[in-house]
Design a protein around this motif. Structure first.
Motif, PDB file in Angstrom:
ATOM      1  N   ILE A   6       0.777  -1.253   0.081  1.00 41.79           N
ATOM      2  CA  ILE A   6      -0.016  -0.184  -0.068  1.00 41.79           C
ATOM      3  C   ILE A   6       0.766   1.143  -0.028  1.00 41.79           C
ATOM      4  O   ILE A   6       1.803   1.605   0.740  1.00 41.79           O
ATOM      5  CB  ILE A   6      -0.959   0.037   1.463  1.00 41.79           C
ATOM      6  CG1 ILE A   6      -1.804  -1.076   1.256  1.00 41.79           C
ATOM      7  CG2 ILE A   6      -1.603   1.557   1.277  1.00 41.79           C
ATOM      8  CD1 ILE A   6      -2.506  -1.415   2.424  1.00 41.79           C
ATOM      9  N   LEU A   7       0.577   2.081  -1.149  1.00 45.33           N
ATOM     10  CA  LEU A   7       1.195   3.455  -0.972  1.00 45.33           C
ATOM     11  C   LEU A   7       0.382   4.549  -0.500  1.00 45.33           C
ATOM     12  O   LEU A   7      -0.967   4.577  -1.079  1.00 45.33           O
ATOM     13  CB  LEU A   7       1.868   3.870  -2.421  1.00 45.33           C
ATOM     14  CG  LEU A   7       2.164   5.390  -2.654  1.00 45.33           C
ATOM     15  CD1 LEU A   7       3.378   5.447  -1.957  1.00 45.33           C
ATOM     16  CD2 LEU A   7       2.601   5.503  -4.135  1.00 45.33           C
ATOM     17  N   TRP A   8       0.826   4.922   0.598  1.00 46.26           N
ATOM     18  CA  TRP A   8      -0.159   6.211   1.276  1.00 46.26           C
ATOM     19  C   TRP A   8       0.356   7.336   0.801  1.00 46.26           C
ATOM     20  O   TRP A   8       1.286   7.713   1.601  1.00 46.26           O
ATOM     21  CB  TRP A   8      -0.153   5.646   2.756  1.00 46.26           C
ATOM     22  CG  TRP A   8      -1.471   6.487   3.601  1.00 46.26           C
ATOM     23  CD1 TRP A   8      -1.812   7.800   3.202  1.00 46.26           C
ATOM     24  CD2 TRP A   8      -2.085   5.884   4.461  1.00 46.26           C
ATOM     25  NE1 TRP A   8      -3.112   8.025   4.278  1.00 46.26           N
ATOM     26  CE2 TRP A   8      -3.385   6.795   4.684  1.00 46.26           C
ATOM     27  CE3 TRP A   8      -2.404   4.554   4.806  1.00 46.26           C
ATOM     28  CZ2 TRP A   8      -4.157   6.552   5.726  1.00 46.26           C
ATOM     29  CZ3 TRP A   8      -3.377   4.610   5.836  1.00 46.26           C
ATOM     30  CH2 TRP A   8      -4.176   5.385   6.235  1.00 46.26           C
ATOM     31  N   LEU A   9      -0.142   8.395   0.322  1.00 45.92           N
ATOM     32  CA  LEU A   9       0.003   9.596   0.085  1.00 45.92           C
ATOM     33  C   LEU A   9      -0.433  10.853   0.885  1.00 45.92           C
ATOM     34  O   LEU A   9      -1.831  10.807   1.177  1.00 45.92           O
ATOM     35  CB  LEU A   9      -0.244  10.128  -1.367  1.00 45.92           C
ATOM     36  CG  LEU A   9       0.294   9.401  -2.572  1.00 45.92           C
ATOM     37  CD1 LEU A   9      -0.292   9.910  -3.906  1.00 45.92           C
ATOM     38  CD2 LEU A   9       1.721   9.236  -2.765  1.00 45.92           C
ATOM     39  N   ASP A  87       0.151  -2.227  -4.651  1.00 47.28           N
ATOM     40  CA  ASP A  87      -1.106  -2.901  -5.077  1.00 47.28           C
ATOM     41  C   ASP A  87      -2.436  -1.982  -4.952  1.00 47.28           C
ATOM     42  O   ASP A  87      -3.587  -2.181  -5.439  1.00 47.28           O
ATOM     43  CB  ASP A  87      -1.221  -4.129  -4.343  1.00 47.28           C
ATOM     44  CG  ASP A  87      -0.379  -5.148  -4.400  1.00 47.28           C
ATOM     45  OD1 ASP A  87      -0.192  -5.486  -5.584  1.00 47.28           O
ATOM     46  OD2 ASP A  87       0.298  -5.579  -3.294  1.00 47.28           O
ATOM     47  N   LEU A  88      -2.318  -0.831  -4.172  1.00 48.55           N
ATOM     48  CA  LEU A  88      -3.245   0.053  -3.785  1.00 48.55           C
ATOM     49  C   LEU A  88      -2.727   1.499  -3.381  1.00 48.55           C
ATOM     50  O   LEU A  88      -1.657   1.439  -2.695  1.00 48.55           O
ATOM     51  CB  LEU A  88      -4.132  -0.231  -2.526  1.00 48.55           C
ATOM     52  CG  LEU A  88      -5.236   0.414  -2.087  1.00 48.55           C
ATOM     53  CD1 LEU A  88      -6.149   0.647  -3.037  1.00 48.55           C
ATOM     54  CD2 LEU A  88      -5.700  -0.137  -0.526  1.00 48.55           C
ATOM     55  N   VAL A  89      -3.269   2.403  -3.777  1.00 47.89           N
ATOM     56  CA  VAL A  89      -2.705   3.948  -3.442  1.00 47.89           C
ATOM     57  C   VAL A  89      -4.072   4.569  -2.752  1.00 47.89           C
ATOM     58  O   VAL A  89      -4.886   4.538  -3.021  1.00 47.89           O
ATOM     59  CB  VAL A  89      -2.554   4.826  -4.704  1.00 47.89           C
ATOM     60  CG1 VAL A  89      -1.952   5.991  -4.271  1.00 47.89           C
ATOM     61  CG2 VAL A  89      -1.382   4.032  -5.489  1.00 47.89           C
ATOM     62  N   ILE A  90      -3.651   4.963  -1.430  1.00 46.61           N
ATOM     63  CA  ILE A  90      -4.426   5.720  -0.759  1.00 46.61           C
ATOM     64  C   ILE A  90      -3.934   7.172  -0.989  1.00 46.61           C
ATOM     65  O   ILE A  90      -2.976   7.597  -0.811  1.00 46.61           O
ATOM     66  CB  ILE A  90      -4.259   5.451   0.948  1.00 46.61           C
ATOM     67  CG1 ILE A  90      -4.773   3.964   1.041  1.00 46.61           C
ATOM     68  CG2 ILE A  90      -5.187   6.299   1.667  1.00 46.61           C
ATOM     69  CD1 ILE A  90      -4.493   3.478   2.436  1.00 46.61           C
ATOM     70  N   ASP A  91      -5.089   7.968  -1.399  1.00 45.08           N
ATOM     71  CA  ASP A  91      -5.148   9.428  -1.735  1.00 45.08           C
ATOM     72  C   ASP A  91      -5.669  10.021  -0.644  1.00 45.08           C
ATOM     73  O   ASP A  91      -6.976  10.284  -0.531  1.00 45.08           O
ATOM     74  CB  ASP A  91      -5.804   9.460  -3.201  1.00 45.08           C
ATOM     75  CG  ASP A  91      -5.550  11.060  -3.603  1.00 45.08           C
ATOM     76  OD1 ASP A  91      -5.540  11.926  -2.735  1.00 45.08           O
ATOM     77  OD2 ASP A  91      -5.441  11.231  -4.799  1.00 45.08           O
ATOM     78  N   PHE A 100      -4.482  14.261  -7.549  1.00 48.70           N
ATOM     79  CA  PHE A 100      -4.940  13.999  -8.776  1.00 48.70           C
ATOM     80  C   PHE A 100      -4.357  12.557  -9.184  1.00 48.70           C
ATOM     81  O   PHE A 100      -4.107  12.330 -10.517  1.00 48.70           O
ATOM     82  CB  PHE A 100      -4.278  14.979  -9.879  1.00 48.70           C
ATOM     83  CG  PHE A 100      -4.766  16.568  -9.422  1.00 48.70           C
ATOM     84  CD1 PHE A 100      -6.168  16.977  -9.560  1.00 48.70           C
ATOM     85  CD2 PHE A 100      -3.961  17.299  -8.637  1.00 48.70           C
ATOM     86  CE1 PHE A 100      -6.369  18.042  -9.286  1.00 48.70           C
ATOM     87  CE2 PHE A 100      -4.438  18.497  -8.306  1.00 48.70           C
ATOM     88  CZ  PHE A 100      -5.562  19.067  -8.631  1.00 48.70           C
ATOM     89  N   THR A 101      -4.423  11.543  -8.489  1.00 48.88           N
ATOM     90  CA  THR A 101      -3.884  10.249  -8.806  1.00 48.88           C
ATOM     91  C   THR A 101      -4.707   9.543  -9.971  1.00 48.88           C
ATOM     92  O   THR A 101      -4.004   8.786 -10.740  1.00 48.88           O
ATOM     93  CB  THR A 101      -3.922   9.435  -7.373  1.00 48.88           C
ATOM     94  OG1 THR A 101      -5.242   9.505  -6.792  1.00 48.88           O
ATOM     95  CG2 THR A 101      -2.821   9.705  -6.385  1.00 48.88           C
ATOM     96  N   ILE A 110      -8.067   4.737  -3.293  1.00 54.00           N
ATOM     97  CA  ILE A 110      -9.030   5.095  -2.538  1.00 54.00           C
ATOM     98  C   ILE A 110      -8.669   6.430  -1.721  1.00 54.00           C
ATOM     99  O   ILE A 110      -7.469   6.776  -1.506  1.00 54.00           O
ATOM    100  CB  ILE A 110      -9.126   4.167  -1.295  1.00 54.00           C
ATOM    101  CG1 ILE A 110      -9.467   2.539  -1.653  1.00 54.00           C
ATOM    102  CG2 ILE A 110     -10.071   4.661  -0.282  1.00 54.00           C
ATOM    103  CD1 ILE A 110      -9.495   1.504  -0.766  1.00 54.00           C
ATOM    104  N   VAL A 111      -9.770   7.227  -1.875  1.00 54.86           N
ATOM    105  CA  VAL A 111      -9.603   8.668  -1.298  1.00 54.86           C
ATOM    106  C   VAL A 111     -10.081   8.642   0.236  1.00 54.86           C
ATOM    107  O   VAL A 111     -11.168   8.023   0.537  1.00 54.86           O
ATOM    108  CB  VAL A 111     -10.304   9.608  -1.993  1.00 54.86           C
ATOM    109  CG1 VAL A 111     -10.510  11.064  -1.222  1.00 54.86           C
ATOM    110  CG2 VAL A 111      -9.856   9.731  -3.213  1.00 54.86           C
TER     111      VAL A 111
END
Length: 331
Positions: A6-9, A87-91, A100-101, A110-111
């Motif tokens: 998981i990438l969390w921005l 596998d997943l990006v948390i915006d 703006f992912t 997922i926002v």
């Protein structure tokens, strides 16, 4: 169980000197997800003295850029470091301007959004930056048309719906706290009437409104004391110090500055009432921290605070901007 990468921005990581409730949420949720065996990588802006790369517990943190350059840096780092490796990006739209992912990320997004800032930006940013930020925030419904949203309150859900986000795309998951740490200690309660504001020192938090309410309440409550604790904008702190002197409240008001987690809990347990006059919140984490410590809240009836405070049960709500009503509820 399949391990998710998981990438969390998020604009700030938990160590950032301006970290607030959104960053508490980031840390508490991410570390619990990591404890289940998933891999969490946080990407956030770099601050003075912070390394570009750090392992915090079992969470990896990458830092790059400042509050403006972080946006192009996020795109660059996604393509050079993270694309195909998550596998997943948390915006996490914690500070108005989205990432703006959907325009460049190929993985599912997922926002997470705590609240819509709107006019708060006019308080916190100079023009034309406030106008640009409001335009960016206003673009959310177009850019994130088919993306699921998680928010922390019904108030923010309604704000998102008013912007055009479909209700079916929004899930509400209220904030929680660690009740093994935040709990009453009745022996610590102040022997004299003691009210508390604890949180970030920002213009939109309207701490000057609380000072006006305290001045009114002090006429009716002998030995009233008001503590202000937290970090924030130096210009706002300076203005508050001047107001305390001008209003003749130096014997009543104490500034604690930034406090440790232990001192924070002690202050929440000691206070009789927690007061906040914020223009808007996503939820109001400090409100439920205070409640868990046995301290009810007085606040304005605004988005977020009307969610975290059950009016007449866990606290009392006054019409926004009505300092006299705020004072009457304190009394």
């Amino acid at each position: 169980m399949e391990t998710l990468r998981i990438l969390w921005l998020n604009h700030r990581d938990p160590k950032h000197p301006e970290a607030g409730g959104a960053e508490v949420h980031l840390w508490e949720v991410s570390r619990r997800i990591a404890s289940l065996g998933h891999e969490i990588t946080i990407f956030s802006e770099r601050f003075k003295g912070a390394p570009k790369h750090e392992i915090l517990g079992n969470i990896e943190i990458y830092r790059s850029g400042n509050r403006i350059s972080i946006y192009p840096n996020a795109v660059l780092n996604y393509f050079t470091k993270f694309r195909g490796r998550c596998d997943l990006v948390i915006d996490d739209i914690a500070h108005a301007i989205p990432w703006f992912t959907p325009l460049y990320v190929k993985e599912p997004v997922i926002v997470i959004i705590h609240h819509i800032h709107r006019e708060i930006l006019n308080f916190e940013l100079p023009q034309p930056y406030a106008r640009i930020a409001r335009m960016a925030e206003g673009s959310i419904p177009r850019i994130y048309r088919n993306v699921p949203f998680i928010t922390v309150s019904e108030s923010t859900k309604n704000a998102l719906k008013s912007m055009g986000i479909p209700e079916s795309s929004i899930s509400v998951i209220p904030l929680g706290i660690d009740q093994t740490r935040y709990k009453p200690n009745w022996r610590r309660k102040s022997p004299f009437p003691h009210i508390l504001y604890l949180g970030r020192i920002k213009k939109y938090k309207n701490i000057d409104h609380i000072l006006e309410a305290v001045k009114l309440a002090a006429k009716e409550i002998p030995n009233l004391r008001f503590s202000i604790a937290g970090r924030g904008d130096k210009s706002v702190v300076k203005a508050l110090l001047y107001s305390v002197k001008r209003m003749g409240l130096k014997s009543i008001v104490k500034f604690h500055g930034e406090v440790t987690e232990e001192e924070k809990i002690r202050l929440l347990q000691k206070a009789w009432i927690y007061v906040t006059a914020s223009m808007r919140e996503g939820w109001g984490l400090s409100v439920i921290e205070a409640a868990a410590c046995g301290t009810p809240a007085v606040a304005y009836d605004v988005e977020g605070l009307r969610d975290s405070i059950l009016n007449g049960k866990t606290g009392l709500l006054a019409p926004y901007g009505d300092r006299k009503a705020l004072a009457e509820l304190i009394i």
